[in-house]
Design an enzyme around this catalytic site. Structure first.
Site, short mmCIF file in Angstrom:
data_model
loop_
_atom_site.label_atom_id
_atom_site.label_comp_id
_atom_site.label_asym_id
_atom_site.label_seq_id
_atom_site.Cartn_x
_atom_site.Cartn_y
_atom_site.Cartn_z
N TYR A 66 80.71 -29.09 16.55
CA TYR A 66 81.88 -28.98 15.68
C TYR A 66 82.84 -30.16 15.72
O TYR A 66 83.68 -30.27 14.82
CB TYR A 66 82.65 -27.68 15.97
CG TYR A 66 81.95 -26.50 15.36
CD1 TYR A 66 82.18 -26.15 14.04
CD2 TYR A 66 81.02 -25.76 16.08
CE1 TYR A 66 81.51 -25.09 13.45
CE2 TYR A 66 80.35 -24.70 15.50
CZ TYR A 66 80.60 -24.37 14.19
OH TYR A 66 79.94 -23.32 13.60
N GLY A 71 84.15 -33.80 15.04
CA GLY A 71 83.80 -34.79 14.03
C GLY A 71 83.73 -34.14 12.66
O GLY A 71 84.30 -33.07 12.43
N GLY A 99 82.62 -31.99 9.76
CA GLY A 99 81.82 -30.79 9.55
C GLY A 99 81.47 -30.08 10.84
O GLY A 99 81.89 -30.48 11.91
N HIS A 140 89.91 -25.93 15.57
CA HIS A 140 90.61 -26.95 14.78
C HIS A 140 90.13 -26.93 13.34
O HIS A 140 90.94 -26.98 12.40
CB HIS A 140 90.39 -28.32 15.43
CG HIS A 140 91.12 -29.43 14.78
ND1 HIS A 140 90.48 -30.39 14.02
CD2 HIS A 140 92.44 -29.76 14.77
CE1 HIS A 140 91.38 -31.26 13.58
NE2 HIS A 140 92.57 -30.90 14.01
N ASP A 163 96.45 -30.26 14.88
CA ASP A 163 96.00 -31.36 15.73
C ASP A 163 96.56 -31.23 17.14
O ASP A 163 95.86 -31.48 18.13
CB ASP A 163 96.39 -32.71 15.12
CG ASP A 163 95.61 -33.04 13.87
OD1 ASP A 163 94.68 -32.29 13.49
OD2 ASP A 163 95.91 -34.09 13.25
#
EC number: 3.1.1.4
Length: 138
Positions: free
Chosen positions: A43, A45, A47, A63, A105
């Protein structure tokens, strides 16, 4: 070095908030986000699919879900501002969307820090094609 520069330029074009997110990750974990998290597990990066490989990968899954809830925002292009107060990340200024992106984030960067003990180098540059299990839903 040239390859690293090209990769950084391409990534900046992909996500406007990537620089801020990368700085948060570096500050929270001490790790270089480009090498440590850009293609970690299933997960982290661009996509995601399958089952998260560990707690760090689960941070990336959460995230992605956080961004998914911001359907009226542009988390991949909006740039936000944050600062630190007594060591804590504070999302400040900007639109409602920019603040929410920052909060997503922030949560991920803190999650990465809290799970440094289970981070596994074997999941760095983990090919998404290896993530064949049924994908989780947010």
């Amino acid at each position: 070095m040239r390859t690293l520069w090209i990769m950084a330029v391409l990534l900046v074009g992909v996500e406007g908030s990537l620089l801020e997110f990368g700085r948060m990750i570096k500050e929270e974990t001490g790790k270089n986000p480009l090498f440590s998290y850009i293609s970690y597990g299933c997960y982290c990066g661009w996509g995601g699919q399958g089952q998260p490989k560990d707690a760090t990968d689960r941070c990336c899954f959460v995230h992605d879900c956080c961004y998914g809830k911001l359907w009226s925002c542009s988390p991949k292009t909006d740039i936000y501002f944050y600062y630190r107060k007594n060591g804590a990340i504070v999302c400040a200024r900007g639109t409602w969307c920019e603040k929410q992106i920052c909060e997503c984030d922030k949560a991920a960067a803190i999650c990465f820090r809290e799970n440094l003990g289970t981070y596994k180098a074997e999941y760095e540059s983990y090919g998404k094609s290896r993530c064949t299990e049924k994908s989780l839903k947010c």
